[in-house]
Design a protein around this motif. Structure first.
Motif, PDB file in Angstrom:
ATOM      1  N   LEU A  54       0.790  -1.223   0.000  1.00  0.00           N
ATOM      2  CA  LEU A  54       0.000   0.000   0.000  1.00  0.00           C
ATOM      3  C   LEU A  54       0.824   1.276   0.000  1.00  0.00           C
ATOM      4  O   LEU A  54       0.593   2.188  -0.806  1.00  0.00           O
ATOM      5  N   LEU A  55       1.813   1.374   0.894  1.00  0.00           N
ATOM      6  CA  LEU A  55       2.557   2.628   1.016  1.00  0.00           C
ATOM      7  C   LEU A  55       3.535   2.843  -0.134  1.00  0.00           C
ATOM      8  O   LEU A  55       3.919   3.981  -0.416  1.00  0.00           O
ATOM      9  N   LYS A  56       3.938   1.778  -0.810  1.00  0.00           N
ATOM     10  CA  LYS A  56       4.799   1.938  -1.977  1.00  0.00           C
ATOM     11  C   LYS A  56       3.989   2.278  -3.229  1.00  0.00           C
ATOM     12  O   LYS A  56       4.442   3.039  -4.080  1.00  0.00           O
ATOM     13  N   GLN A  57       2.793   1.709  -3.319  1.00  0.00           N
ATOM     14  CA  GLN A  57       1.998   1.873  -4.537  1.00  0.00           C
ATOM     15  C   GLN A  57       1.062   3.076  -4.500  1.00  0.00           C
ATOM     16  O   GLN A  57       0.628   3.547  -5.551  1.00  0.00           O
ATOM     17  N   LEU A  58       0.762   3.588  -3.298  1.00  0.00           N
ATOM     18  CA  LEU A  58      -0.149   4.721  -3.174  1.00  0.00           C
ATOM     19  C   LEU A  58       0.437   5.789  -2.248  1.00  0.00           C
ATOM     20  O   LEU A  58       1.074   5.451  -1.245  1.00  0.00           O
ATOM     21  N   LEU A 112     -12.526  -0.274  -1.438  1.00  0.00           N
ATOM     22  CA  LEU A 112     -12.286   1.119  -1.066  1.00  0.00           C
ATOM     23  C   LEU A 112     -12.038   1.890  -2.354  1.00  0.00           C
ATOM     24  O   LEU A 112     -11.090   1.596  -3.089  1.00  0.00           O
ATOM     25  N   VAL A 113     -12.891   2.858  -2.622  1.00  0.00           N
ATOM     26  CA  VAL A 113     -12.861   3.578  -3.896  1.00  0.00           C
ATOM     27  C   VAL A 113     -12.386   5.009  -3.646  1.00  0.00           C
ATOM     28  O   VAL A 113     -13.029   5.766  -2.909  1.00  0.00           O
ATOM     29  N   ILE A 114     -11.275   5.384  -4.273  1.00  0.00           N
ATOM     30  CA  ILE A 114     -10.644   6.684  -4.032  1.00  0.00           C
ATOM     31  C   ILE A 114     -10.662   7.503  -5.316  1.00  0.00           C
ATOM     32  O   ILE A 114     -10.226   7.020  -6.368  1.00  0.00           O
ATOM     33  N   GLY A 115     -11.137   8.747  -5.220  1.00  0.00           N
ATOM     34  CA  GLY A 115     -11.101   9.645  -6.367  1.00  0.00           C
ATOM     35  C   GLY A 115     -12.314   9.516  -7.258  1.00  0.00           C
ATOM     36  O   GLY A 115     -12.246   8.916  -8.330  1.00  0.00           O
ATOM     37  N   ILE A 165      -9.209  -0.187  -4.077  1.00  0.00           N
ATOM     38  CA  ILE A 165      -8.538  -1.188  -3.246  1.00  0.00           C
ATOM     39  C   ILE A 165      -9.551  -2.290  -2.968  1.00  0.00           C
ATOM     40  O   ILE A 165     -10.587  -2.046  -2.336  1.00  0.00           O
ATOM     41  N   GLU A 166      -9.291  -3.489  -3.463  1.00  0.00           N
ATOM     42  CA  GLU A 166     -10.202  -4.615  -3.282  1.00  0.00           C
ATOM     43  C   GLU A 166      -9.771  -5.449  -2.085  1.00  0.00           C
ATOM     44  O   GLU A 166      -8.567  -5.695  -1.893  1.00  0.00           O
ATOM     45  N   GLY A 167     -10.744  -5.887  -1.282  1.00  0.00           N
ATOM     46  CA  GLY A 167     -10.369  -6.667  -0.119  1.00  0.00           C
ATOM     47  C   GLY A 167     -11.540  -7.299   0.587  1.00  0.00           C
ATOM     48  O   GLY A 167     -12.662  -7.335   0.073  1.00  0.00           O
ATOM     49  N   ARG A 168     -11.254  -7.817   1.798  1.00  0.00           N
ATOM     50  CA  ARG A 168     -12.250  -8.504   2.619  1.00  0.00           C
ATOM     51  C   ARG A 168     -12.070  -8.076   4.069  1.00  0.00           C
ATOM     52  O   ARG A 168     -10.934  -7.995   4.557  1.00  0.00           O
ATOM     53  N   GLN A 177      -8.267  -7.287   4.777  1.00  0.00           N
ATOM     54  CA  GLN A 177      -7.182  -7.935   4.048  1.00  0.00           C
ATOM     55  C   GLN A 177      -7.283  -7.490   2.589  1.00  0.00           C
ATOM     56  O   GLN A 177      -8.291  -7.727   1.929  1.00  0.00           O
ATOM     57  N   VAL A 178      -6.244  -6.836   2.079  1.00  0.00           N
ATOM     58  CA  VAL A 178      -6.261  -6.310   0.717  1.00  0.00           C
ATOM     59  C   VAL A 178      -5.826  -7.398  -0.255  1.00  0.00           C
ATOM     60  O   VAL A 178      -4.790  -8.045  -0.062  1.00  0.00           O
ATOM     61  N   ASP A 179      -6.616  -7.576  -1.311  1.00  0.00           N
ATOM     62  CA  ASP A 179      -6.318  -8.604  -2.314  1.00  0.00           C
ATOM     63  C   ASP A 179      -5.766  -8.018  -3.612  1.00  0.00           C
ATOM     64  O   ASP A 179      -5.063  -8.717  -4.351  1.00  0.00           O
ATOM     65  N   ALA A 180      -6.094  -6.763  -3.905  1.00  0.00           N
ATOM     66  CA  ALA A 180      -5.619  -6.159  -5.156  1.00  0.00           C
ATOM     67  C   ALA A 180      -5.822  -4.655  -5.094  1.00  0.00           C
ATOM     68  O   ALA A 180      -6.661  -4.146  -4.335  1.00  0.00           O
ATOM     69  N   ILE A 181      -5.038  -3.952  -5.894  1.00  0.00           N
ATOM     70  CA  ILE A 181      -5.243  -2.524  -6.142  1.00  0.00           C
ATOM     71  C   ILE A 181      -5.374  -2.343  -7.642  1.00  0.00           C
ATOM     72  O   ILE A 181      -4.548  -2.862  -8.415  1.00  0.00           O
ATOM     73  N   THR A 182      -6.407  -1.630  -8.067  1.00  0.00           N
ATOM     74  CA  THR A 182      -6.522  -1.261  -9.469  1.00  0.00           C
ATOM     75  C   THR A 182      -6.620   0.259  -9.549  1.00  0.00           C
ATOM     76  O   THR A 182      -7.074   0.908  -8.615  1.00  0.00           O
ATOM     77  N   HIS A 183      -6.172   0.812 -10.691  1.00  0.00           N
ATOM     78  CA  HIS A 183      -6.272   2.267 -10.837  1.00  0.00           C
ATOM     79  C   HIS A 183      -6.139   2.681 -12.297  1.00  0.00           C
ATOM     80  O   HIS A 183      -5.803   1.871 -13.173  1.00  0.00           O
ATOM     81  N   ARG A 184      -6.388   3.932 -12.549  1.00  0.00           N
ATOM     82  CA  ARG A 184      -6.176   4.500 -13.869  1.00  0.00           C
ATOM     83  C   ARG A 184      -4.689   4.468 -14.204  1.00  0.00           C
ATOM     84  O   ARG A 184      -3.835   4.309 -13.320  1.00  0.00           O
TER      85      ARG A 184
END
Length: 472
Positions: free
Chosen positions: A124-128, A199-202, A253-256, A285-292
């Protein structure tokens, strides 16, 4: 700091309303400042945003040397909220009420800008570029994310905002207050299952505003967002779970939320201007991050003006709708800034009965458990002016006659004066008695006040005129 009307970060027009379309509008109206590169994500970014919170949104191009820009302060005033929806400020609550009454179902699409880049190996902190905001926050927090969860039985979605502490590379501590997300999670946990979330940002401001509506359980707030915008929100299925998210979001941010797992979260600077305490909370628990391909990260400084304004309008509209169902005399409401846009409500009424204000007070307490003080005022009081409200209390209220106190009611757990969320409620009837003689409560007024033209009434050279008078 520099001002700009064209930003590389928001370049490329998109007809679909999204965060970028709102940033372009802010820039075109000189409401968007741009910070220098390299502003630190820890404390410094929030400090700059805090200084500008009443005047300007601010974009941080490379915060902490991160490639993804951060934006804060997308709302500095209720007039900005109205602008984002394309309505005059005095029609803002009416527009929100209409959207709640007439929700517009969203449509599902197969491809989305929000999924142009996919990270399954999450850090998370490296990618966002996730900032730390207030001085004693326990660390970086995701503060402007829409948490979208599905009812484990029906699949109906709920949208809300929660404070989200980054606890590890793929782990987030989340505070779930006693609302719909917690209800869904308890359903899943009782079945021994995790609750799938995103979790949807922006996103466009309408989506954030809709998430704060006081809606019934199993009312999907994205349908309210669609009604606010006048067309359905495009949604896309997450890559790792069944949650549907806004297709034109910047980051997902996709998770459970894990069953029977609790870990320390907090402290965190909250809207009452105090820190929410550290305690064992639910865990994502984060399973994936997707973004533009080139995303923008939206952050909200905890307890700042944006935090207050974004909660203010939807709650006002919902409380106004709630009160007007039962009381035809109710004309308008405000959640005051001094009452952190949550706890103190002012209600303007066209009074027809002396007992009416106390009934309205009790109705307001039932409208949302956060409300702990209600002031009822007459039509001649400007509820946007705190001095007018105080004046009404000072001149139309008597504590032994006009005060209503309720003990031991449910309140906000974030109110440090409450006993674990058990709170007292206070209502003040600051209205004129129906039977009062007209001149007793007649407000003073200087005849011709509205017609004064100072350019004609005052000397163009006051120093010269004053010198002549004083030398005589």
């Amino acid at each position: 700091m520099t001002q700009t009307s064209s930003l590389h970060a928001v370049a490329g027009h998109n007809a679909t309303p999204d965060l970028r379309s709102w940033l372009r509008q802010l820039a075109a109206n000189d409401r968007l400042a741009v910070a220098r590169d390299g502003v630190a994500l820890i404390d410094e970014l929030a400090a700059v945003a805090k200084v500008l919170e009443r005047d300007s949104a601010v974009l941080f191009p490379q915060p902490g040397q991160h490639a993804i820009p951060v934006v804060a302060n997308i709302f500095a005033d209720r007039s900005w909220v109205a602008d984002s929806l394309g309505v005059p400020t005095d029609q803002l609550l009416t527009r929100f009420q209409d959207a709640v009454r007439h929700p517009l179902p969203w449509i599902e699409v197969n491809e989305a800008p929000a999924q142009q880049v996919i990270h399954r190996d999450v850090d998370l902190l490296k990618q966002l570029p996730i900032p730390k905001h207030n001085e004693h926050d326990s660390g970086p927090y995701i503060t402007a994310a829409l948490l979208i969860a599905r009812n484990p039985v029906t699949g109906i979605q709920n949208v809300s905002i929660h404070r989200c502490q980054v606890s590890g590379p793929d782990r987030i501590g989340v505070l779930l207050l006693p609302r719909h997300t917690l209800h869904y999670f308890k359903m899943a946990e009782q079945a021994g299952q995790a609750l799938e979330i995103a979790l949807v940002i922006g996103v466009h401001p309408a989506c954030i505003l809709a998430s704060q509506a006081i809606a019934a359980v199993d009312e999907d707030e994205m349908e309210i967002a669609g009604a606010l915008l006048g067309h359905p929100i495009e949604m896309v299925k997450c890559r790792t779970n069944a949650v549907r998210v806004p297709a034109h979001a910047e980051i997902v941010i996709e998770g459970r939320i894990l069953p029977r797992v609790r870990e320390p979260e907090g402290p965190f600077g909250e809207f009452p201007q105090y820190y929410g305490p550290r305690a064992d909370r639910e865990v994502i628990q984060v399973d994936a991050i997707t973004h533009r391909a080139n995303p923008i990260f939206h952050t909200i400084v905890g307890g700042g003006m944006e935090h207050l304004v974004l909660g203010e309008i939807p709650r006002e509209a919902t409380l106004l709708e709630h009160l007007q169902r039962s009381f035809s005399s109710v004309r308008d409401v405000r959640l005051t800034r001094g009452g952190v846009c949550r706890y103190h409500l002012v209600v303007k009424i066209d009074k027809t009965n002396n007992g009416e204000p106390k009934n309205i007070i009790m109705g307001a307490f039932g409208g949302h458990y956060d409300v702990k003080q209600v002031v009822i005022v007459d039509m001649d009081v400007d509820i946007d002016d705190p001095h007018e409200i105080e004046w009404a209390i000072a001149t139309r209220f008597q504590a032994d006659r006009d005060l209503l106190v309720v003990s031991g009611a449910q309140g906000s757990k974030l109110d440090p004066s409450s006993d674990g969320g058990i709170s007292a409620k206070m209502g003040l009837d600051a209205t004129k008695p129906i039977e009062a003689e007209p001149m007793v409560f007649k407000r003073i007024h200087v005849h011709g006040l509205e017609d004064v033209d100072l350019s004609r009434a005052l000397q163009s050279d006051p120093k010269a005129a004053l010198a002549g008078i004083l030398s005589a």
